[in-house]
Design an enzyme around this catalytic site. Structure first.
Site, PDB file in Angstrom:
ATOM      1  N   LYS A 160       0.856  -1.180   0.000  1.00 32.56           N
ATOM      2  CA  LYS A 160       0.000   0.000   0.000  1.00 32.56           C
ATOM      3  C   LYS A 160       0.896   1.235   0.000  1.00 32.56           C
ATOM      4  O   LYS A 160       1.678   1.446   0.927  1.00 32.56           O
ATOM      5  CB  LYS A 160      -0.888  -0.020   1.241  1.00 32.56           C
ATOM      6  CG  LYS A 160      -1.820   1.178   1.339  1.00 32.56           C
ATOM      7  CD  LYS A 160      -2.787   1.015   2.489  1.00 32.56           C
ATOM      8  CE  LYS A 160      -3.689   2.226   2.618  1.00 32.56           C
ATOM      9  NZ  LYS A 160      -4.609   2.093   3.757  1.00 32.56           N
ATOM     10  N   LYS A 210      -2.233  -1.538  -3.877  1.00 37.21           N
ATOM     11  CA  LYS A 210      -3.088  -0.364  -3.776  1.00 37.21           C
ATOM     12  C   LYS A 210      -2.239   0.893  -3.830  1.00 37.21           C
ATOM     13  O   LYS A 210      -1.261   0.955  -3.097  1.00 37.21           O
ATOM     14  CB  LYS A 210      -3.837  -0.437  -2.441  1.00 37.21           C
ATOM     15  CG  LYS A 210      -4.715   0.735  -2.162  1.00 37.21           C
ATOM     16  CD  LYS A 210      -5.321   0.579  -0.800  1.00 37.21           C
ATOM     17  CE  LYS A 210      -6.093   1.857  -0.525  1.00 37.21           C
ATOM     18  NZ  LYS A 210      -6.520   1.922   0.833  1.00 37.21           N
TER      19      LYS A 210
HETATM   20  C1  PBG Z   1      -7.661   2.908   5.562  1.00 36.57           C
HETATM   21  C2  PBG Z   1      -7.925   2.884   4.109  1.00 36.57           C
HETATM   22  C3  PBG Z   1      -7.704   3.884   3.152  1.00 36.57           C
HETATM   23  C4  PBG Z   1      -8.254   3.416   1.955  1.00 36.57           C
HETATM   24  C5  PBG Z   1      -8.742   2.145   2.203  1.00 36.57           C
HETATM   25  N1  PBG Z   1      -8.506   1.830   3.534  1.00 36.57           N
HETATM   26  C6  PBG Z   1      -7.209   5.266   3.242  1.00 36.57           C
HETATM   27  C7  PBG Z   1      -5.865   5.641   3.626  1.00 36.57           C
HETATM   28  O1  PBG Z   1      -4.960   4.851   3.836  1.00 36.57           O
HETATM   29  O2  PBG Z   1      -5.746   6.847   3.773  1.00 36.57           O
HETATM   30  C8  PBG Z   1      -8.292   4.184   0.665  1.00 36.57           C
HETATM   31  C9  PBG Z   1      -9.291   3.748  -0.316  1.00 36.57           C
HETATM   32  C10 PBG Z   1      -9.549   4.673  -1.441  1.00 36.57           C
HETATM   33  O3  PBG Z   1      -8.889   5.709  -1.642  1.00 36.57           O
HETATM   34  O4  PBG Z   1     -10.468   4.343  -2.181  1.00 36.57           O
HETATM   35  N2  PBG Z   1      -6.369   2.857   5.971  1.00 36.57           N
END
Ligand code: PBG
Length: 325
Positions: free
Chosen positions: A195, A248
């Site tokens: 991520k 992601k």
């Molecule tokens: C929580 C999380 C996030 C997303 C999914 N789970 C946000 C982040 O890390 O700020 C983002 C999903 C999206 O942008 O569609 N940690």
């Protein structure tokens, strides 16, 4: 070879010929639709930066679920937007938390849906970080216990899959141990293994009210410049027992998807995030591109890059397009 060149166009001569040699096909079973559930009553509110995506309160969630099921979508991922936030994100692991109640509601009323629970603290902490804080630092090991507790409470509520998105080191091992100890051996972990600290999450943070109140997430989410680090992250989650690996965001990281698909024998998930959705919606609403064509091309590119499954706010649109064709 004739005349010194190959006739590639032979296989593109008709629609049925093209269908015969098509390598990548997007199926409804590949799609996972994200839902945002808020506390309160009678809420159905569009997220400003995500046209077509709504916040629902539990009493109106059936409107969305009926539509999803009607379209043939089989999986959802649920995000809670709690009213109460505190230092330790206690409503993330409360038995009567908004996500726990939503999971139970969905499993009771729509048992055919696979319900994936996003396991993180950022929507639930008053500082908006994904773990607990001490002197401005996000503490790793202290956060693990709370994440495991969150996962167990979600499994107890009926979640079919636990999807930890917090990026603390060792979260898969900690959550696996927590789930096993509580008797949830059969609940798989879909790890947000890779991520990135991405600017594409902006609209989600509006939707989930999870913007960090100080600093940013770069001490735990990854530097977008790095490829080898993605392999190391995925390797640890694989060794710790993850059942799925996720990359992601999706579009700016298709190379990473291919890399992971070639290296790890696990189902691979692409998270087509909020900013990617918002960009396409914005240009489509201006009439500058053909939305259906662009959406299908983008989702197909993720599968071609190696993703088996796609979490996407376009799931309902894509299901409609698949029906049309
Ligand atoms: C929580 C999380 C996030 C997303 C999914 N789970 C946000 C982040 O890390 O700020 C983002 C999903 C999206 O942008 O569609 N940690």
């Amino acid at each position: 070879m004739n005349n010194g060149f190959q006739r590639h166009r032979r296989l593109r001569r008709s629609e049925s010929m093209r269908a015969l040699v098509r390598e990548t096909v997007l199926r409804k079973e590949d799609l996972i639709y994200p839902l945002f559930i808020v506390e309160g009553e009678n809420v159905k509110q569009e997220v400003g930066s995500m046209p077509g995506v709504h916040h629902y309160s539990l009493d109106r969630l059936h409107e969305e679920l009926d539509e999803i099921v009607g379209l043939g979508i089989q999986s959802i991922i649920v995000f809670g937007v709690p009213q109460h936030k505190d230092e330790k994100g206690s409503s993330a692991y409360a038995d009567d938390g908004i996500v726990q109640k939503s999971i139970t509601y969905v499993k009771e009323n729509y048992p055919q849906l696979t319900v994936i629970a996003d396991t993180c603290l950022c929507q639930y902490t008053d500082h908006g970080h994904c773990g607990v804080i001490h002197n401005g630092d996000v503490l790793n090991d202290e956060s693990l216990a709370l994440l495991a507790e969150t996962a167990v409470s979600q499994a107890k509520a009926g979640a079919d899959i636990i999807a930890p998105s917090n990026m603390m080191d060792g979260f898969v091992a900690a959550i696996r141990a927590g789930l096993d100890e509580a008797g949830y051996h059969d609940v798989p972990i879909m790890s947000y293994a890779v991520k990135y600290a991405s600017s594409f999450y902006g609209p989600f943070r509006d939707a989930a009210h999870s913007t960090p109140q100080f600093g940013d997430r770069r001490t735990y989410q990854m530097d977008p410049s790095n490829r080898m680090e993605a392999i190391r992250e995925a390797q640890s989650d694989y060794e710790e027992g993850a059942d799925f690996l996720m990359v992601k965001p999706a579009l700016a990281y298709l190379d990473i998807m291919r890399e992971l698909k070639d290296r790890f024998p696990l189902p691979l998930v692409a998270y087509n995030v909020s900013g990617e959705y918002a960009m396409i919606k914005a240009v489509a609403m201006n009439g500058w591109v053909d939305e259906q064509a662009i959406v299908m091309e983008k989702l197909t590119s993720m599968k071609r890059a190696g993703a088996d499954l796609i979490i996407t706010y376009f799931a309902k649109d894509a299901a409609r397009y698949i029906d049309k064709n």
